[in-house]
Scaffold this active site. Structure first.
Site, PDB file in Angstrom:
ATOM      1  N   ASP A   1       0.881  -1.176   0.000  1.00  0.00           N
ATOM      2  CA  ASP A   1       0.000   0.000   0.000  1.00  0.00           C
ATOM      3  C   ASP A   1       0.913   1.218   0.000  1.00  0.00           C
ATOM      4  O   ASP A   1       1.472   1.592   1.029  1.00  0.00           O
ATOM      5  CB  ASP A   1      -0.910  -0.009   1.231  1.00  0.00           C
ATOM      6  CG  ASP A   1      -1.838   1.188   1.251  1.00  0.00           C
ATOM      7  OD1 ASP A   1      -2.501   1.442   0.225  1.00  0.00           O
ATOM      8  OD2 ASP A   1      -1.894   1.870   2.282  1.00  0.00           O
TER       9      ASP A   1
ATOM     10  N   GLU B   1      -2.367  -1.860  -5.633  1.00  0.00           N
ATOM     11  CA  GLU B   1      -3.619  -1.218  -6.013  1.00  0.00           C
ATOM     12  C   GLU B   1      -3.318  -0.230  -7.131  1.00  0.00           C
ATOM     13  O   GLU B   1      -2.281   0.440  -7.094  1.00  0.00           O
ATOM     14  CB  GLU B   1      -4.199  -0.437  -4.830  1.00  0.00           C
ATOM     15  CG  GLU B   1      -5.430  -1.027  -4.276  1.00  0.00           C
ATOM     16  CD  GLU B   1      -6.044  -0.186  -3.167  1.00  0.00           C
ATOM     17  OE1 GLU B   1      -7.003  -0.690  -2.591  1.00  0.00           O
ATOM     18  OE2 GLU B   1      -5.594   0.928  -2.868  1.00  0.00           O
TER      19      GLU B   1
ATOM     20  N   ASP C   1      -2.919   1.557   6.823  1.00  0.00           N
ATOM     21  CA  ASP C   1      -2.043   1.238   5.688  1.00  0.00           C
ATOM     22  C   ASP C   1      -1.633  -0.232   5.777  1.00  0.00           C
ATOM     23  O   ASP C   1      -1.432  -0.889   4.763  1.00  0.00           O
ATOM     24  CB  ASP C   1      -0.777   2.104   5.710  1.00  0.00           C
ATOM     25  CG  ASP C   1      -1.069   3.588   5.679  1.00  0.00           C
ATOM     26  OD1 ASP C   1      -1.607   4.052   4.662  1.00  0.00           O
ATOM     27  OD2 ASP C   1      -0.776   4.280   6.668  1.00  0.00           O
TER      28      ASP C   1
END
Length: 159
Positions: free
Chosen positions: A7, A67, A140
């Protein structure tokens, strides 16, 4: 199969390493790479590169899961995250790894079954999947866990 989910953040980056073995999923490592915003961009980029280069080697990683980025209100933040993404592509090439990318909606859907889930909903599902996991101070960490699981489940279909 070992997957690292990342992340991305220019001050705080979450990571999680998961493995599927004998039909079970194991959380092998997770944590945060925290860097001071007072440090230069070039210094933080170097720290990021060195940290994840070492994680990929030590963790015997086979897949990097990320992502896909989205352009929010701050173009400068989006640009800086692009630097980090570029480093991960460079590391993937260096270590001959695949990179899988998922939209935030895909990650939420794979973890909770609802593409519009909130971060705390994802965290609660992860605490059920990994008994003993405590609610982290920074989400996170659970975001990275969700990305790593999404990558593990999707790479399992391909192998």
């Amino acid at each position: 199969m070992r997957v690292i989910g990342i992340d991305l953040g220019f001050v705080t980056t979450g990571f999680s390493i998961v493995e599927k073995r004998e039909g079970k999923i194991f959380l092998l490592d997770s944590g945060l790479l925290s860097m001071s915003s007072s440090q230069s961009v070039s210094y933080r980029i170097g720290c990021f590169y060195d940290f994840f280069d070492q994680k990929l080697i030590e963790g015997q990683i086979q897949v990097i899961s990320l992502e896909t980025p989205f352009l929010g209100k701050n173009v400068q933040s989006f640009l800086k995250l692009g630097y980090l993404r570029g480093l991960l592509y460079l590391l993937a090439n260096k270590h001959n790894l695949d990179i899988l990318e998922f939209s935030p909606r895909e990650v939420k859907l794979s973890i909770t079954g609802f593409g519009g889930a909130e971060k705390d909903q994802i965290a609660r599902v992860l605490m059920r999947l990994f008994p003993g996991l405590q609610m982290p101070k920074k989400l996170d960490l659970t975001d990275a866990m969700a990305v790593s699981l999404c990558g593990l489940w999707n790479s399992s279909f391909k192998k």
